[in-house]
Scaffold this active site. Structure first.
Site, PDB file in Angstrom:
ATOM      1  N   LEU A   1      35.558  97.622  52.048  1.00  0.00           N
ATOM      2  CA  LEU A   1      36.306  96.989  53.142  1.00  0.00           C
ATOM      3  C   LEU A   1      36.097  95.487  53.052  1.00  0.00           C
ATOM      4  CD1 LEU A   1      37.844  97.355  55.968  1.00  0.00           C
ATOM      5  CD2 LEU A   1      35.571  97.125  56.995  1.00  0.00           C
TER       6      LEU A   1
ATOM      7  N   ASP B   1      39.183  90.391  72.780  1.00  0.00           N
ATOM      8  CA  ASP B   1      39.238  89.638  74.038  1.00  0.00           C
ATOM      9  C   ASP B   1      38.674  90.471  75.193  1.00  0.00           C
ATOM     10  OD1 ASP B   1      39.783  87.470  75.632  1.00  0.00           O
ATOM     11  OD2 ASP B   1      41.933  87.849  75.797  1.00  0.00           O
TER      12      ASP B   1
ATOM     13  N   HIS C   1      29.483  88.656  75.294  1.00  0.00           N
ATOM     14  CA  HIS C   1      29.642  88.302  73.877  1.00  0.00           C
ATOM     15  C   HIS C   1      28.660  89.092  73.008  1.00  0.00           C
ATOM     16  CE1 HIS C   1      32.383  85.337  75.206  1.00  0.00           C
ATOM     17  NE2 HIS C   1      31.494  84.470  75.646  1.00  0.00           N
TER      18      HIS C   1
HETATM   19  C1  IPE Z   1      41.652  84.443  71.904  1.00  0.00           C
HETATM   20  O1  IPE Z   1      41.058  84.744  73.126  1.00  0.00           O
HETATM   21  C2  IPE Z   1      40.617  83.924  70.932  1.00  0.00           C
HETATM   22  C3  IPE Z   1      39.664  84.920  70.445  1.00  0.00           C
HETATM   23  C4  IPE Z   1      39.682  86.197  70.697  1.00  0.00           C
HETATM   24  C5  IPE Z   1      38.635  84.419  69.583  1.00  0.00           C
HETATM   25  P1  IPE Z   1      41.042  83.685  74.317  1.00  0.00           P
HETATM   26  O2  IPE Z   1      40.391  84.345  75.464  1.00  0.00           O
HETATM   27  O3  IPE Z   1      40.460  82.401  73.859  1.00  0.00           O
HETATM   28  O4  IPE Z   1      42.600  83.454  74.562  1.00  0.00           O
HETATM   29  P2  IPE Z   1      43.384  82.966  75.848  1.00  0.00           P
HETATM   30  O5  IPE Z   1      42.798  81.654  76.254  1.00  0.00           O
HETATM   31  O6  IPE Z   1      43.201  83.993  76.917  1.00  0.00           O
HETATM   32  O7  IPE Z   1      44.814  82.869  75.417  1.00  0.00           O
HETATM   33  C1  IPE Z   2      36.561  87.022  73.819  1.00  0.00           C
HETATM   34  O1  IPE Z   2      36.224  87.154  75.151  1.00  0.00           O
HETATM   35  C2  IPE Z   2      35.639  86.125  73.042  1.00  0.00           C
HETATM   36  C3  IPE Z   2      36.246  84.827  72.698  1.00  0.00           C
HETATM   37  C4  IPE Z   2      37.437  84.442  73.026  1.00  0.00           C
HETATM   38  C5  IPE Z   2      35.438  83.885  71.952  1.00  0.00           C
HETATM   39  P1  IPE Z   2      36.468  86.027  76.240  1.00  0.00           P
HETATM   40  O2  IPE Z   2      35.281  85.132  76.271  1.00  0.00           O
HETATM   41  O3  IPE Z   2      37.766  85.349  76.041  1.00  0.00           O
HETATM   42  O4  IPE Z   2      36.500  86.918  77.563  1.00  0.00           O
HETATM   43  P2  IPE Z   2      37.501  86.771  78.799  1.00  0.00           P
HETATM   44  O5  IPE Z   2      38.889  86.716  78.254  1.00  0.00           O
HETATM   45  O6  IPE Z   2      37.113  85.521  79.510  1.00  0.00           O
HETATM   46  O7  IPE Z   2      37.270  88.003  79.611  1.00  0.00           O
HETATM   47 MG    MG Z   3      39.644  85.689  76.674  1.00  0.00          MG
END
Ligand code: IPE
Ligand code: IPE
Ligand code: MG
Length: 237
Positions: free
Chosen positions: A125, A14, A31
């Site tokens: 792995l 995240d 990403h």
């Molecule tokens: C959780 O992250 C999903 C992934 C890492 C794929 P999100 O960014 O979607 O989660 P929330 O919305 O902050 O809970």
């Molecule tokens: C994680 O990063 C990737 C996914 C959840 C797909 P985010 O896109 O959630 O990044 P933030 O949380 O908005 O910083």
């Molecule tokens: Mg996120």
């Protein structure tokens, strides 16, 4: 202090969007940069002897994001599958992609199939990528599957126990995660492996996913090794 290396490490990757925002970049740049952290984590897992690495890449709820962001995330999945294939084969990493894959577009589904086929023989792995995955959906799917078996008379409802349910999940043949890491400082599970995390040790770091390095993985493992895993029992001796 248990001193052992976690056999199965799961990661909620995240903070890609915030990483990009802090640099004045578009979210998709975060990403894309996140792929480097996946590489770091795979190498760190191989170096420490972790057997299973499970990465949460795209949740059921992430389908609610704007289309251009979904396309960017699917693009990263395809780029990862293409650019990492030879490395993963060489390192002996077997990739499995788990989730509601019929929701993916055709080229993403093809990329998923190719990377799984190419790496099938890997025995160092197991890398699980959870894509279009939600734990509640996974549990509902398992319940549906068991109900069909009961209806068809191949499963006695009286015999359904926690092992039966566990084996009907995507991770049916795998041990539960020993360690769950979440990056970007969020203290929540976000519909990730609700069943399998029952007794996992949790480690939350404020590092945004694109900045996560193998040293961060080592720090999480060292922290895990200081934990006292009791599984509801009391410590004797
Ligand atoms: C959780 O992250 C999903 C992934 C890492 C794929 P999100 O960014 O979607 O989660 P929330 O919305 O902050 O809970
Ligand atoms: C994680 O990063 C990737 C996914 C959840 C797909 P985010 O896109 O959630 O990044 P933030 O949380 O908005 O910083
Ligand atoms: Mg996120």
């Amino acid at each position: 202090m248990n001193g052992s290396v976690p056999r199965h490490v799961a990661v909620i990757m995240d903070g890609n969007g915030r990483w990009a925002r802090h640099r004045g970049l578009p979210r998709h740049a975060g990403h894309l940069e996140g792929m480097k952290a996946v590489r770091e984590t795979v190498e760190g897992a191989c170096a420490t002897g972790v057997e299973i690495l499970t990465l949460f890449a795209f949740s059921t709820e992430n389908w609610k994001r704007p289309n251009d962001e979904i396309e960017a995330l699917m693009g990263v999945l395809q780029t990862f599958a293409r650019s990492e294939r030879d490395n993963l084969v060489r390192e002996g990493v077997a990739v499995r992609v788990l989730g509601e894959l019929d929701r993916l577009d055709g080229s993403s589904r093809a990329a998923v199939r190719r990377i799984m086929d190419a790496t099938r023989g890997g025995s160092r792995l197991l890398l699980n990528l959870l894509v279009s995955y939600g734990a509640r959906e996974e549990i509902a799917r398992a319940a549906r599957e068991l109900a069909v078996q009961a209806k068809d008379g191949v499963l006695d409802p009286e015999q359904i126990d926690t092992d039966t349910v566990a084996s009907a999940l995507y991770t049916g043949d795998l041990p539960d995660p020993d360690l769950l890491i979440r990056t970007s400082g969020e203290f929540r599970i976000s519909n990730f492996m609700l069943w399998q995390l029952a007794y996992s040790e949790l480690y939350i770091t404020s590092v945004y996913w694109p900045d996560f390095t193998r040293e961060d993985l080592f720090a999480a493992i060292l922290d895990y090794q200081r934990r006292d895993r009791r599984f509801g029992r009391i410590v004797t001796g």
